[in-house]
Scaffold this active site. Structure first.
Site, PDB file in Angstrom:
ATOM      1  N   ASP A  11     -28.658  22.404  32.237  1.00  0.00           N
ATOM      2  CA  ASP A  11     -28.099  20.980  32.228  1.00  0.00           C
ATOM      3  C   ASP A  11     -29.198  20.113  31.374  1.00  0.00           C
ATOM      4  O   ASP A  11     -30.337  20.912  31.101  1.00  0.00           O
ATOM      5  CB  ASP A  11     -27.563  20.521  33.272  1.00  0.00           C
ATOM      6  N   CYS A  68     -30.976  23.342  36.533  1.00  0.00           N
ATOM      7  CA  CYS A  68     -30.508  22.029  36.473  1.00  0.00           C
ATOM      8  C   CYS A  68     -31.896  21.096  37.228  1.00  0.00           C
ATOM      9  O   CYS A  68     -32.933  21.627  37.529  1.00  0.00           O
ATOM     10  CB  CYS A  68     -29.262  21.801  37.264  1.00  0.00           C
ATOM     11  N   THR A  70     -32.102  20.088  40.559  1.00  0.00           N
ATOM     12  CA  THR A  70     -32.411  20.732  41.766  1.00  0.00           C
ATOM     13  C   THR A  70     -32.118  21.918  41.779  1.00  0.00           C
ATOM     14  O   THR A  70     -32.592  22.650  42.777  1.00  0.00           O
ATOM     15  CB  THR A  70     -31.543  20.053  42.703  1.00  0.00           C
ATOM     16  N   HIS A 101     -32.741  42.116  48.673  1.00  0.00           N
ATOM     17  CA  HIS A 101     -31.772  42.192  49.702  1.00  0.00           C
ATOM     18  C   HIS A 101     -30.387  41.739  49.050  1.00  0.00           C
ATOM     19  O   HIS A 101     -29.256  42.371  49.559  1.00  0.00           O
ATOM     20  CB  HIS A 101     -31.904  41.084  50.767  1.00  0.00           C
ATOM     21  N   HIS A 137     -27.580  46.904  52.911  1.00  0.00           N
ATOM     22  CA  HIS A 137     -27.748  45.925  51.776  1.00  0.00           C
ATOM     23  C   HIS A 137     -26.341  45.990  50.924  1.00  0.00           C
ATOM     24  O   HIS A 137     -25.749  45.072  50.551  1.00  0.00           O
ATOM     25  CB  HIS A 137     -28.627  45.818  51.193  1.00  0.00           C
TER      26      HIS A 137
HETATM   27  C1  RB5 Z   1     -28.518  15.453  36.835  1.00  0.00           C
HETATM   28  O1  RB5 Z   1     -28.937  14.054  36.886  1.00  0.00           O
HETATM   29  C2  RB5 Z   1     -28.501  16.379  38.331  1.00  0.00           C
HETATM   30  O2  RB5 Z   1     -27.635  15.886  39.154  1.00  0.00           O
HETATM   31  C3  RB5 Z   1     -28.197  17.583  38.154  1.00  0.00           C
HETATM   32  O3  RB5 Z   1     -29.280  18.239  37.136  1.00  0.00           O
HETATM   33  C4  RB5 Z   1     -28.557  18.972  39.276  1.00  0.00           C
HETATM   34  O4  RB5 Z   1     -29.641  18.310  39.962  1.00  0.00           O
HETATM   35  C5  RB5 Z   1     -27.253  18.892  40.102  1.00  0.00           C
HETATM   36  O5  RB5 Z   1     -27.413  19.726  41.018  1.00  0.00           O
END
Ligand code: RB5
Length: 146
Positions: A11, A68, A70, A101, A137
Site C-alpha cells: 500500500d 504495508c 505495520t 516450519h 511440519h
Molecule cells: C495505512 O495508514 C496503514 O494503516 C496500513 O499501511 C497498515 O499499517 C495497516 O495494517
C-alpha cells in the site's frame, strides 16, 4: 536458467520500502513482478494482498512479498486466501522459521516498524531458507490449506 519471479505489492505506507526491496530482488537475480501500488497516494491494503493472491493462484509467481505500514493489515488480508501462507516477519529469525516450519510463501513486512537494512536481511533469509518438511511440519501446514 530463467530468473524466478517474485510477486511484490504494497500500500502507500509500504511503497518506498517496496522500491528498495524490488531493486534488491533485481540485483540478486530475481524477476520482481510489481503489482503496485505505484506511488504514495493513499490506497487500501486488502486490494494489494488480493492482487498478489491472484498472481500466486494463476502461477505468475510462486512466492511473494507484501508491505504495508505495520505489515499487519496486509498479512491479515493475504491469509484470507487459502493458498497463501503469509508470515509477518521483523527479523531474520522470524523469516527463517517461517520458511522452515510454516513453508510461508509470502513475506509480509511493516515499513513503519522495520529499518531498511533489517528488511533486506529479512527478505534474504526468506528467499534462501527451505522448508524443513518432515511428517509433523507437513501435517500442520497441510491443515492450513483445508
Ligand atoms: C495505512 O495508514 C496503514 O494503516 C496500513 O499501511 C497498515 O499499517 C495497516 O495494517
Amino acid at each position: 536458467m530463467t530468473a524466478e519471479t517474485i510477486a511484490i505489492a504494497s500500500d502507500h505506507a509500504g511503497f518506498a520500502l517496496k522500491q528498495v526491496l524490488k531493486d534488491r530482488l533485481q540485483k540478486d537475480g530475481f524477476q520482481p513482478l510489481d503489482l503496485g501500488t505505484d506511488g504514495p497516494q493513499s490506497v487500501d491494503y486488502p486490494d494489494f494482498a488480493d492482487k498478489l493472491a491472484a498472481a500466486l493462484k494463476d502461477g505468475r509467481a510462486r512466492r511473494g512479498v507484501l508491505v504495508c505500514g505495520t505489515g499487519i493489515g496486509i498479512s491479515i488480508a493475504a491469509n484470507r486466501h487459502r493458498h497463501l501462507r503469509a508470515a509477518l516477519c521483523h527479523d531474520t529469525s522470524s523469516a527463517r522459521l517461517a520458511r522452515q516450519h510454516n513453508d510461508a510463501n509470502v513475506l509480509a513486512l511493516g515499513a513503519r516498524l522495520i529499518g531498511e537494512e533489517a528488511a533486506l536481511d529479512t527478505l534474504q533469509a526468506f528467499l534462501t531458507t527451505g522448508f524443513d518438511g518432515g511428517e509433523r511440519h507437513e501435517r500442520r501446514v497441510g491443515k492450513l490449506g483445508q
